[in-house]
Design an enzyme around this catalytic site. Structure first.
Site, PDB file in Angstrom:
ATOM      1  N   ALA A  13      38.486   1.373  18.285  1.00 39.18           N
ATOM      2  CA  ALA A  13      37.320   1.518  19.167  1.00 39.18           C
ATOM      3  C   ALA A  13      36.283   0.412  19.010  1.00 39.18           C
ATOM      4  O   ALA A  13      35.170   0.545  19.505  1.00 39.18           O
ATOM      5  CB  ALA A  13      36.656   2.875  18.919  1.00 39.18           C
ATOM      6  N   VAL A  57      44.767   2.855  10.281  1.00 37.18           N
ATOM      7  CA  VAL A  57      45.572   3.998  10.711  1.00 37.18           C
ATOM      8  C   VAL A  57      47.028   3.898  10.260  1.00 37.18           C
ATOM      9  O   VAL A  57      47.769   4.878  10.360  1.00 37.18           O
ATOM     10  CB  VAL A  57      45.523   4.171  12.246  1.00 37.18           C
ATOM     11  CG1 VAL A  57      44.098   4.431  12.709  1.00 37.18           C
ATOM     12  CG2 VAL A  57      46.139   2.985  12.971  1.00 37.18           C
ATOM     13  N   ASN A  83      44.537   4.630  20.275  1.00 37.48           N
ATOM     14  CA  ASN A  83      44.462   3.348  20.962  1.00 37.48           C
ATOM     15  C   ASN A  83      44.702   2.153  20.032  1.00 37.48           C
ATOM     16  O   ASN A  83      45.001   1.061  20.501  1.00 37.48           O
ATOM     17  CB  ASN A  83      43.092   3.201  21.629  1.00 37.48           C
ATOM     18  CG  ASN A  83      42.857   1.815  22.181  1.00 37.48           C
ATOM     19  OD1 ASN A  83      43.435   1.420  23.191  1.00 37.48           O
ATOM     20  ND2 ASN A  83      42.020   1.024  21.500  1.00 37.48           N
ATOM     21  N   SER A 135      51.878   1.066  26.921  1.00 36.53           N
ATOM     22  CA  SER A 135      51.759  -0.185  27.676  1.00 36.53           C
ATOM     23  C   SER A 135      52.916  -0.274  28.654  1.00 36.53           C
ATOM     24  O   SER A 135      53.989   0.291  28.414  1.00 36.53           O
ATOM     25  CB  SER A 135      51.809  -1.390  26.725  1.00 36.53           C
ATOM     26  OG  SER A 135      51.969  -2.599  27.442  1.00 36.53           O
ATOM     27  N   TYR A 148      56.382  -5.154  19.700  1.00 30.58           N
ATOM     28  CA  TYR A 148      55.347  -4.463  20.485  1.00 30.58           C
ATOM     29  C   TYR A 148      55.984  -3.516  21.505  1.00 30.58           C
ATOM     30  O   TYR A 148      55.565  -2.366  21.654  1.00 30.58           O
ATOM     31  CB  TYR A 148      54.483  -5.511  21.192  1.00 30.58           C
ATOM     32  CG  TYR A 148      53.291  -4.965  21.935  1.00 30.58           C
ATOM     33  CD1 TYR A 148      52.139  -4.592  21.266  1.00 30.58           C
ATOM     34  CD2 TYR A 148      53.312  -4.838  23.325  1.00 30.58           C
ATOM     35  CE1 TYR A 148      51.024  -4.118  21.945  1.00 30.58           C
ATOM     36  CE2 TYR A 148      52.217  -4.363  24.014  1.00 30.58           C
ATOM     37  CZ  TYR A 148      51.074  -4.013  23.323  1.00 30.58           C
ATOM     38  OH  TYR A 148      49.971  -3.532  24.008  1.00 30.58           O
ATOM     39  N   ALA A 151      57.412  -0.424  19.773  1.00 30.10           N
ATOM     40  CA  ALA A 151      56.356   0.503  19.348  1.00 30.10           C
ATOM     41  C   ALA A 151      55.786   1.265  20.537  1.00 30.10           C
ATOM     42  O   ALA A 151      55.580   2.490  20.472  1.00 30.10           O
ATOM     43  CB  ALA A 151      55.251  -0.263  18.626  1.00 30.10           C
TER      44      ALA A 151
END
Length: 240
Positions: A13, A57, A83, A135, A148, A151
């Site tokens: 964030a 995270v 996110n 995405s 990417y 994931a």
């Protein structure tokens, strides 16, 4: 579309899409836990209904501490937005084990750890909304982004499976798949690259972080009572 006084967690964030989501939920009256790895950027949030937590995270023990701090302060968790994400681009033949693993650890395992920790209080409440930011790359794939893409595709599978597991407890789980959004990441592209991307988008423009944030707001708000297990694209028609 009320979420007044609900408690939301937004990871990643400190900038871009994550920051836009956090500010949108704050404007709607939620109490927002903002998570990231940059303490200086977290300190930019200076509202009374914000709890900034510096955390990685990809580390399960730090994720558990996030949930503990939230429950200690506000006693419940109504909304979780996963996110947090990184990129370590490169062709498969040249991709190091570290670059592969780091992207999987943050982008996929991080969401898993947060869902696992947050789902317990949500199940006790018999309510909750989870949104995982995937995405379009997780749907279409992309050369040079195997880690990417893997994931983000994994997030879609996680979303569908978790939605089925917790639906009986009144918890809705969805994924949002942004296309090319104007962020610090896409701003690193050359003007020529940006022009080539825009030509592929039926709406003729790249998206804004607000385009994504408004969809997330709808999905976590009281207006959404019957949408779960879905992956919704915010891409201007890129992957129609």
């Amino acid at each position: 579309m009320g979420i007044a006084n609900q408690v939301a967690i937004v990871t990643g964030a400190t900038r871009g899409i994550g920051k836009a989501i956090a500010l949108t939920l704050l404007d709607a009256g939620a109490k927002v836990v903002v998570c990231g790895r940059n303490q200086e950027l977290l300190n930019e949030y200076n509202q009374p209904n914000v709890l900034p937590i510096k955390a990685d995270v990809s580390k399960p023990n730090e994720v558990d501490q996030i949930i503990k701090q939230v429950l200690d302060k506000w006693g419940r968790i109504d909304i979780l937005v996963n996110n947090a994400g990184i990129t370590r681009d490169g062709l498969l033949m040249r991709m190091s084990d570290e670059d592969w693993q780091q992207v999987l650890d943050v982008n996929l395992s991080g969401a898993f750890y947060l869902c696992r920790s947050a789902i317990r209080p949500m199940m006790k409440q018999r309510s909750g909304k989870i949104v995982n930011i995937s995405s379009v790359i997780g749907v279409t794939g992309n050369p040079g982004q195997i880690n990417y893409a893997a994931a983000k595709a994994g997030l879609i599978g996680l979303t569908k499976s978790l939605a089925k597991e917790v639906a009986s407890r009144g918890i809705l789980v969805n994924a949002v798949a942004p296309g090319y959004i104007d962020t610090d990441m896409t701003n690193q592209l050359s003007e020529q690259q940006k022009e080539a991307i825009v030509k592929m988008i039926p709406l003729g423009r790249t998206g804004t972080v607000e385009d994504v944030a408004q969809l997330v707001y709808f999905l976590v708000s009281d207006a959404n009572k019957y949408i779960t297990g879905q992956t919704i694209h915010v891409d201007g028609g890129l992957v129609i």
